[in-house]
Design a protein around this motif. Structure first.
Motif, mmCIF file in Angstrom:
data_model
loop_
_atom_site.group_PDB
_atom_site.id
_atom_site.type_symbol
_atom_site.label_atom_id
_atom_site.label_comp_id
_atom_site.label_asym_id
_atom_site.label_seq_id
_atom_site.Cartn_x
_atom_site.Cartn_y
_atom_site.Cartn_z
ATOM 1 N N ILE A 1 4.156 -20.980 -15.630
ATOM 2 C CA ILE A 1 4.934 -19.760 -15.399
ATOM 3 C C ILE A 1 4.010 -18.604 -15.027
ATOM 4 N N ILE A 2 4.359 -17.931 -13.937
ATOM 5 C CA ILE A 2 3.704 -16.675 -13.556
ATOM 6 C C ILE A 2 4.529 -15.518 -14.098
ATOM 7 N N ASP A 3 5.829 -15.493 -13.756
ATOM 8 C CA ASP A 3 6.764 -14.486 -14.272
ATOM 9 C C ASP A 3 8.149 -15.105 -14.254
ATOM 10 N N ASN A 4 8.694 -15.373 -15.431
ATOM 11 C CA ASN A 4 9.980 -16.054 -15.534
ATOM 12 C C ASN A 4 11.141 -15.212 -15.027
ATOM 13 N N SER A 5 10.932 -13.917 -14.822
ATOM 14 C CA SER A 5 11.986 -13.066 -14.263
ATOM 15 C C SER A 5 12.012 -13.139 -12.738
ATOM 16 N N GLN A 6 11.091 -13.893 -12.138
ATOM 17 C CA GLN A 6 10.978 -13.969 -10.676
ATOM 18 C C GLN A 6 11.433 -15.329 -10.135
ATOM 19 N N THR A 7 12.393 -15.971 -10.793
ATOM 20 C CA THR A 7 12.828 -17.299 -10.336
ATOM 21 C C THR A 7 13.597 -17.234 -9.028
ATOM 22 N N PHE A 8 14.438 -16.227 -8.849
ATOM 23 C CA PHE A 8 15.311 -16.129 -7.669
ATOM 24 C C PHE A 8 14.695 -15.154 -6.674
ATOM 25 N N THR A 9 13.536 -15.537 -6.118
ATOM 26 C CA THR A 9 12.782 -14.637 -5.249
ATOM 27 C C THR A 9 12.175 -15.397 -4.082
ATOM 28 N N ARG A 10 11.771 -14.658 -3.087
ATOM 29 C CA ARG A 10 10.915 -15.190 -2.037
ATOM 30 C C ARG A 10 9.488 -15.194 -2.584
ATOM 31 N N ALA A 11 8.653 -16.076 -2.042
ATOM 32 C CA ALA A 11 7.290 -16.212 -2.554
ATOM 33 C C ALA A 11 6.282 -16.223 -1.410
ATOM 34 N N ALA A 12 5.118 -15.687 -1.697
ATOM 35 C CA ALA A 12 3.949 -15.804 -0.819
ATOM 36 C C ALA A 12 2.747 -15.966 -1.740
ATOM 37 N N ALA A 13 1.688 -16.544 -1.224
ATOM 38 C CA ALA A 13 0.506 -16.767 -2.061
ATOM 39 C C ALA A 13 -0.733 -16.838 -1.192
#
Length: 199
Positions: free
Chosen positions: A133-145
């Protein structure tokens, strides 16, 4: 981009989320798709990459209906192999959808990791993965890394795609993930998210 015909060359693909249609080119030339097919269910969002370090690309995608993150090995002859087998590498039970997929070497071990749903996924062996887990509040998000800070772990960026929320980047402190807002206001439906080295 992915190596769709296993010849060692990366070529483009386009995915239409509303229908699940995939359009593949096996050359980096202009023209219509060499292959068109329907992938999974509408809303399943794939990315391609060599996530297990075997030198061949895999497809990874969310299946919202089944509440799973799936991995499909690209067959040696994808044109004639029929259905590609899929392995579940992560599941969830809440009603909150998981989305967004990106890839980078998060922990610096030389293998490409999967980032999405507020997490990063590390291969253990074969098709066994561990979710961190990075941030459990960010499940419904777009991602970049990518590598936003020189050295150390790779960093992740998340923003809500179908809603309103903060655009934040995350760095590993050595003991946990620290989030940093990139804007002083929330983003309204941040459907696209990309990292680039502009300078």
């Amino acid at each position: 981009m992915g190596d769709w015909d296993c010849d060692g060359d990366q070529t483009p693909a386009t995915y239409r989320r509303s229908t699940g249609s995939v359009y593949l080119r096996n050359s980096n030339t202009q023209g219509v798709a060499d292959h068109t097919f329907v992938f999974g269910n509408p809303g399943d969002i794939p990315i391609a990459g060599d996530f297990d370090g075997d030198g061949r690309d895999e497809l990874v995608y969310w299946n919202q209906r089944a509440k799973t993150l799936l991995l499909s090995e690209i067959p040696t002859d994808p044109r004639t192999s029929g259905l590609w087998p899929a392995t579940t590498i992560y599941t969830w039970t809440t009603e909150i959808e998981h989305e967004g997929l990106a890839q980078t070497d998060i922990d610096g071990d030389g293998l490409i990791d999967i980032v999405g749903g507020g997490r990063w996924f590390k291969v253990n062996w074969g098709t066994s993965y561990t979710a961190h887990i990075i941030d459990n509040s960010q499940t419904f998000t777009r991602a970049a890394a990518g590598q936003l800070k020189k050295g150390g772990f790779g960093e992740a960026v998340f923003v809500v795609g179908d809603g309103i929320g903060p655009l934040k980047w995350y760095e590993w402190s050595g003991s946990g993930w620290i989030g940093h807002p990139l804007l002083d206001h929330d983003v309204d439906h941040g459907h696209s998210l990309q990292l680039a080295d502009l300078n």
